[in-house]
Design an enzyme around this catalytic site. Structure first.
Site, short mmCIF file in Angstrom:
data_model
loop_
_atom_site.label_atom_id
_atom_site.label_comp_id
_atom_site.label_asym_id
_atom_site.label_seq_id
_atom_site.Cartn_x
_atom_site.Cartn_y
_atom_site.Cartn_z
N HIS A 77 0.94 -1.29 0.15
CA HIS A 77 -0.20 0.09 -0.11
C HIS A 77 1.01 1.34 -0.02
O HIS A 77 1.88 1.39 0.67
CB HIS A 77 -0.98 -0.13 1.19
CG HIS A 77 -0.33 -0.18 2.49
ND1 HIS A 77 0.14 1.19 3.28
CD2 HIS A 77 0.07 -0.96 3.27
CE1 HIS A 77 0.57 0.90 4.31
NE2 HIS A 77 0.68 -0.79 4.34
N ASP A 79 -0.55 4.22 0.97
CA ASP A 79 -1.12 5.27 1.73
C ASP A 79 -0.32 4.80 3.20
O ASP A 79 0.07 3.83 3.64
CB ASP A 79 -2.73 4.97 2.18
CG ASP A 79 -3.13 3.62 2.60
OD1 ASP A 79 -2.48 2.64 1.86
OD2 ASP A 79 -4.09 3.50 3.35
N ASP A 110 6.36 1.36 7.19
CA ASP A 110 4.93 0.96 6.72
C ASP A 110 4.50 1.80 5.61
O ASP A 110 3.64 2.61 6.01
CB ASP A 110 4.08 0.95 7.94
CG ASP A 110 2.88 0.12 7.78
OD1 ASP A 110 2.53 -0.58 6.69
OD2 ASP A 110 1.89 0.37 8.77
N GLU A 144 -5.13 0.77 2.53
CA GLU A 144 -5.13 -0.39 3.36
C GLU A 144 -5.08 0.24 4.82
O GLU A 144 -5.68 -0.73 5.61
CB GLU A 144 -3.57 -0.88 3.24
CG GLU A 144 -3.27 -2.10 3.81
CD GLU A 144 -2.93 -2.37 5.45
OE1 GLU A 144 -3.20 -3.39 6.14
OE2 GLU A 144 -2.58 -1.16 5.79
N HIS A 363 3.25 3.31 12.76
CA HIS A 363 1.98 4.05 13.33
C HIS A 363 2.46 5.02 14.40
O HIS A 363 1.64 5.79 15.05
CB HIS A 363 1.20 3.35 13.84
CG HIS A 363 0.35 2.35 12.55
ND1 HIS A 363 -0.79 2.07 12.43
CD2 HIS A 363 0.93 1.72 11.32
CE1 HIS A 363 -1.37 1.27 11.51
NE2 HIS A 363 -0.05 1.23 10.73
ZN ZN Z 1 1.11 -1.54 6.51
#
Ligand code: ZN
Length: 394
Positions: A77, A79, A110, A144, A363
């Site tokens: 992904h 995003d 990520d 995602e 995150h």
């Molecule tokens: Zn991810």
């Protein structure tokens, strides 16, 4: 950028500098399309509502396509999750910055670093082996991290409708724990959530005969649910876990019995169970307690597993060997962690694993990845392509 910056890091920097907060793509897929197009990949952009997706495919031998040949897929992904509190970032989240060999920026781990590693690995592989056995594909989405309605699942629906299959898939999610390649995720637990509303009858606490207290009614049932033994797990999965995440009831007054109680809960479940078994079990338990309730289920994803085969040609073995050839150690197999888009790809029959950088900072503010890890990841992806697609028959 210094001359010593590798191809992978240069591309990762380009991608991270595009603020593609979900479901934005912010031009990331255009960059990937241009690189893949130069290799002879056929690019298909699939836009569904607010989501941009890319399906890209290159045949190993376009003049004689063997339908039984493997279709290898890199999935991922573009995003990213929002940056969060900007004051807590030491460097601006969308201004990728290298400090002491670490690349900082939202999406570094990520998973824009993985995307860069995939692209450079593919470029090198195609340059070394322009003809190979099978096809290389990319399934990339910009949704995602969001509601995942118009992303991978819609692309898979489109591919299924035209009977286009993926044989083997590497999702570039950050699977590693301490060092690059130490963990391969070879499956994921299922996830199912419920929102239950248990109804009572509101009234004055001094008149217990005139009320039905939903808190009193709900407590024994919720206690039994929280202590219920679902399964033991199996060779690949830990035991299924049930967690109550919210309970709400009451008006704030001490002299009012509330009219209802709502509770939210989630189960992360193994391949020993199905969502249907869980629904039946929970509802029969609530019925046993003679509750008046409404329940709304959300099916977040079924569990999937890519098992270790017995022969050397097995995909998981091939990926594991590819990791060892670069890192020198054998990766651990794991099904822990949250769900990923692998859950949409696996039900088509594809063998799906997740392999990417360390997930320690994902995150979070100051998300980062070691530059040398991304370079190694590129080598690992290259070795995976080699293991799966290079045979003597081409
Ligand atoms: Zn991810």
């Amino acid at each position: 950028m210094s001359d010593k910056t590798s191809e992978v890091i240069k591309l990762a920097i380009d991608l991270i500098s595009r603020p593609s907060v979900t479901p934005e793509d912010a031009g990331c897929q255009q960059v990937m399309k241009e690189r893949l197009g130069k290799l002879g990949c056929i690019n298909e952009t699939m836009v569904f509502e607010d989501t941009t997706n890319l399906w890209s495919r290159r045949e190993g031998n376009a003049s004689s396509i063997d339908k039984s040949a493997p279709v290898f897929c890199f999935a991922g992904h573009t995003d990213v999750v929002p940056a969060g509190n900007l004051e807590l970032w030491h460097t601006p989240p969308f201004t990728p910055t290298i400090i002491d060999g670490m690349l900082y920026g939202r999406g570094a781990a990520d998973m824009k670093g993985s995307l860069a590693a995939m692209i450079v690995a593919t470029e090198r592989f195609v340059s070394d082996y322009p003809k190979y056995y099978g096809a290389i594909t990319y399934l990339i989405t910009s949704d995602e991290e969001g509601p995942f309605i118009n992303g991978t699942t819609r692309v898979i629906d489109t591919l299924e409708a035209r009977n286009e299959k993926i044989t083997y898939c590497i999702v570039g999610e950050p699977s590693s724990t301490n060092t690059i390649g130490d963990v391969i995720k070879n499956g994921r637990r299922g996830s199912i959530s419920a929102d239950v509303n248990i109804k009572g009858k509101q009234g004055h606490v001094a008149y217990p005969d005139h009320v039905r207290n939903p808190i009193h009614l709900a407590m024994p049932a919720l206690t039994e649910l929280s202590q219920f033994h679902w399964d033991h797990g199996n060779d690949y999965f830990p035991a299924t876990s049930f967690q109550l995440s919210n309970i709400n009831s009451g008006t704030g007054a001490t002299n009012v019995v509330p009219g209802n109680l709502t509770a939210l809960f989630n189960l992360r479940y193994s391949t020993e169970l199905t969502d249907q078994i869980i629904v039946e079990q929970v509802e029969s338990l609530l019925n046993k307690h003679e509750l008046d309730y409404d329940i709304k289920w959300t099916f977040n994803g079924k569990p999937f597993i890519t098992e270790l085969g017995n022969d050397d040609g097995d995909f998981l073995t091939a990926v594991s060997q590819a990791v060892t050839s670069v890192t020198g150690f054998k990766p651990e197999l794991s099904t822990s962690g949250g769900t990923s888009d692998g859950r949409f790809i696996a039900p088509t029959g594809a063998k799906v694993i997740e392999l990417g950088p360390c997930n320690t900072t994902i995150h979070q503010v100051n998300e980062s990845v070691a530059c040398k890890d991304l370079d190694k990841l590129m080598d690992i992806y290259y070795a995976c392509l080699y293991q799966v697609l290079v045979t003597d028959d081409v």
